[in-house]
Design a protein around this motif. Structure first.
Motif, short mmCIF file in Angstrom:
data_model
loop_
_atom_site.label_atom_id
_atom_site.label_comp_id
_atom_site.label_asym_id
_atom_site.label_seq_id
_atom_site.Cartn_x
_atom_site.Cartn_y
_atom_site.Cartn_z
N LEU A 1 0.80 -1.24 0.05
CA LEU A 1 -0.07 -0.12 -0.18
C LEU A 1 0.94 0.94 0.04
N GLY A 2 0.50 2.03 -0.55
CA GLY A 2 1.43 3.28 -0.81
C GLY A 2 1.81 3.19 -2.61
N SER A 3 2.44 2.08 -2.82
CA SER A 3 2.83 1.89 -4.41
C SER A 3 1.41 1.59 -5.26
N VAL A 4 0.44 1.00 -4.34
CA VAL A 4 -0.93 0.55 -4.86
C VAL A 4 -1.96 1.23 -3.95
N ARG A 5 -3.01 1.61 -4.46
CA ARG A 5 -4.01 2.35 -3.47
C ARG A 5 -5.42 2.14 -4.42
N GLN A 6 -6.36 2.54 -3.66
CA GLN A 6 -7.88 2.11 -4.51
C GLN A 6 -7.85 3.10 -5.54
N SER A 7 -7.52 4.44 -5.47
CA SER A 7 -7.70 5.27 -6.86
C SER A 7 -6.66 4.90 -7.70
N LEU A 8 -5.62 4.14 -7.47
CA LEU A 8 -4.64 3.73 -8.68
C LEU A 8 -5.45 2.74 -9.32
N VAL A 9 -6.10 1.76 -8.64
CA VAL A 9 -6.92 0.69 -9.16
C VAL A 9 -8.10 1.22 -10.17
N ASP A 10 -8.58 2.27 -9.61
CA ASP A 10 -9.93 2.84 -10.36
C ASP A 10 -9.44 3.39 -11.65
N GLN A 11 -8.15 4.15 -11.51
CA GLN A 11 -7.67 5.09 -12.76
C GLN A 11 -7.20 4.05 -13.79
N THR A 12 -6.86 2.84 -13.48
CA THR A 12 -6.12 1.81 -14.38
C THR A 12 -7.23 0.82 -14.76
N GLY A 13 -8.54 1.15 -14.42
CA GLY A 13 -9.35 0.15 -15.07
C GLY A 13 -10.45 -0.55 -14.12
N GLY A 14 -10.15 -0.40 -13.05
CA GLY A 14 -11.21 -1.08 -11.96
C GLY A 14 -10.95 -2.67 -11.99
N ALA A 15 -11.90 -3.17 -12.32
CA ALA A 15 -11.92 -4.69 -12.46
C ALA A 15 -11.16 -5.35 -13.82
N LYS A 16 -11.00 -4.31 -14.64
CA LYS A 16 -10.07 -4.84 -15.70
C LYS A 16 -8.94 -4.06 -15.67
N SER A 17 -8.34 -3.73 -14.40
CA SER A 17 -7.10 -3.01 -14.32
C SER A 17 -6.09 -4.18 -14.27
N PRO A 18 -4.82 -3.80 -14.65
CA PRO A 18 -3.48 -4.97 -14.47
C PRO A 18 -3.41 -5.34 -13.09
N LEU A 19 -3.96 -4.48 -12.04
CA LEU A 19 -3.59 -4.86 -10.72
C LEU A 19 -4.78 -5.77 -10.31
N GLU A 20 -5.75 -6.15 -11.18
CA GLU A 20 -6.79 -7.15 -10.59
C GLU A 20 -6.14 -8.44 -10.05
N GLY A 21 -6.58 -8.91 -9.02
CA GLY A 21 -5.91 -10.12 -8.41
C GLY A 21 -4.87 -9.70 -7.47
N ALA A 22 -4.06 -8.40 -7.37
CA ALA A 22 -2.85 -8.31 -6.93
C ALA A 22 -2.79 -8.45 -5.42
N PHE A 23 -1.80 -9.22 -4.70
CA PHE A 23 -1.87 -9.19 -3.28
C PHE A 23 -1.30 -7.66 -3.05
N ALA A 24 -1.41 -7.08 -1.97
CA ALA A 24 -1.34 -5.83 -1.07
C ALA A 24 -0.96 -5.92 0.23
N THR A 25 -0.11 -5.50 0.82
CA THR A 25 0.38 -5.52 2.24
C THR A 25 0.17 -4.17 2.53
N GLY A 26 -0.40 -3.70 3.76
CA GLY A 26 -0.81 -2.16 4.16
C GLY A 26 -0.54 -2.30 5.69
N TRP A 27 -0.29 -0.95 6.19
CA TRP A 27 -0.15 -0.72 7.57
C TRP A 27 -1.58 -0.83 8.24
#
Length: 437
Positions: A279-305
């Motif tokens: 998290l920080g490198s990936v955030r919800q706004s980035l997922v939205d900007q890159t296509g939402g469910a069609k984002s290249p980040l779909e399915g990505a693991f993310a670790t946050g604080w």
């Protein structure tokens, strides 16, 4: 304890996310200092803006929104707070200037800030006795200086936790794409420590510039290494496929989306590889900007604080953003920098309210209250925070880390969602990932 202090303590417990700041002023403005005006306490928030690398404009913007809000409520114990802001430009000289400015202006604390250049700014704070509360966690000095009071485990905790998350996700091999910087140099051993706990690793280290405009070469190397060492087969991340497949994790701050865009194009002609980040490198706004469910980040693991952006524990912060940020698009509630600033000011508010009536609010008295005080409640956004000696981490590189908790999230149907309830403690992982004393 006086009746007033009892009321204040009860309010701090009942509404732990109430934070404080001040009417904003630019770095060049001359404010009232903490020592010179009994009715005003001056603090500072800094972060890089307008650079070619990582930018964190939401942090000072969040502090400014807090300023309008808390002063509209009457300040803290009758005192107004003033927030100075400073832009370190991701530059050692500018970072040193921010530290020197804090010292010159007599601020009582630097709060909720981001800078990679701890060697540049920390000496000025230490010479003036100014506490550094709630840094983002990217400078080594944040976890070693006795004047630093971190609210999270910083990048070390995220990367160590990411290793554990990927090992639990049955990654047969992990390629780490990280900045070719001194900050980035510590990441491979930390992710290796996390991977080792799940019987995986070691990671393949792919160095990349933190300010690149394209990452095709680095994406090709990460993909080739993942396929060469990973073995096994795995379906696409979007299909939620599981065991024994290679994974690529990228920790490039604001450039992570550029990397994954390059990576996505290469994957079309390659066996599927799962992706991950922090998290920080990936955030919800980035997922939205890159296509939402069609984002290249779909399915990505993310670790946050912290808890996911949709968690109800963020409602007080979001209310302040709605009412006092005035549509400022720099303030993104899903940004861990904004979230860290909120939590850091929560700490400051409770510390100021814990001080004796009539006590002068100075850098020295604030630091004393931090050192001697009881646990600070952040409303469940972190464990209760306490910087007493007994809470320090048994790790040479990170002794000041008192919060070793992370959260596991994953992008599903275009949303960052929690993988399970609660926090994951990476204390032992951090201790194993720190060089022996």
């Amino acid at each position: 304890m006086s009746a007033r202090r009892r009321r204040t303590a009860l309010l701090a417990t009942a509404v732990p996310l109430t934070a404080c700041t001040a009417l904003l002023a630019g770095c060049g403005a001359v404010p009232s200092t903490g020592d010179g005006d009994d009715d005003t306490v001056t603090v500072m928030t800094w972060a890089p803006e307008g650079t070619q690398a990582t930018n964190m404009p939401g942090m000072p913007a969040m502090a400014q929104a807090y300023a309008r809000w808390v002063n509209a409520e009457g300040g803290i114990n009758g005192r107004r707070l003033r927030v100075l802001t400073c832009n370190d430009h991701n530059d050692t000289v500018r970072a040193a200037r921010c530290g020197a400015r804090a010292k010159k202006e007599g601020v009582v604390a630097v709060v909720g800030s981001y800078s990679q250049h701890g060697r540049s700014f920390m000496p000025a704070l230490e010479s003036a006795g100014i506490p550094y509360i709630g840094g983002y966690g990217v400078a080594d000095q944040e976890f070693s200086s006795p004047f630093s009071y971190p609210v999270n485990g910083g990048l070390p905790a995220l990367v160590a936790g990411n290793g554990r998350q990927l090992a639990a996700g049955d990654c047969s091999h992990v390629s780490l794409v990280r900045p070719d910087t001194t900050v980035g140099d510590q990441l491979p051993r930390l992710i290796d420590a996390g991977l080792a706990e799940g019987g995986a690793g070691p990671v393949t280290d792919v160095r990349a510039p933190e300010d690149a405009t394209a990452y095709g070469r680095h994406a090709r190397k990460a993909l080739a290494d993942a396929n060469a060492y990973g073995g096994g087969t795995v379906g696409t991340a979007a299909q939620g496929a599981a065991a024994n497949g290679p994974c690529v994790t990228a920790v490039l701050g604001g450039r992570t989306n550029i990397f994954f865009d390059s990576f996505r194009h290469l994957q079309k002609d390659s066996p599927p590889v799962r992706t991950a980040s922090v998290l920080g490198s990936v955030r919800q706004s980035l997922v939205d900007q890159t296509g939402g469910a069609k984002s290249p980040l779909e399915g990505a693991f993310a670790t946050g604080w912290y808890p996911a952006d949709g968690d109800p524990r963020w409602k007080p912060m979001k209310h302040v953003i709605q009412e006092h940020a005035f549509g400022d698009n720099r303030v993104d509630s899903s940004d861990p920098g904004v979230q860290t600033t909120w939590i850091a000011y929560t700490v400051l508010k409770q510390v100021l309210e814990s001080m004796d009536d009539g006590e002068d609010v100075t850098a020295k008295s604030v630091r004393g209250a931090l050192d001697r005080g009881g646990p600070v409640d952040t409303g469940g956004l972190t464990p209760k925070l306490n910087w007493n000696y007994d809470n320090m981490l048994a790790a040479r590189d990170f002794p000041r880390i008192v919060n070793t908790m992370v959260t596991y999230q994953r992008v599903r149907n275009g949303r960052l969602t929690k993988v399970h309830d609660g926090f994951v403690d990476v204390q032992k992982t951090l201790e194993r990932g720190s060089p022996a004393s």
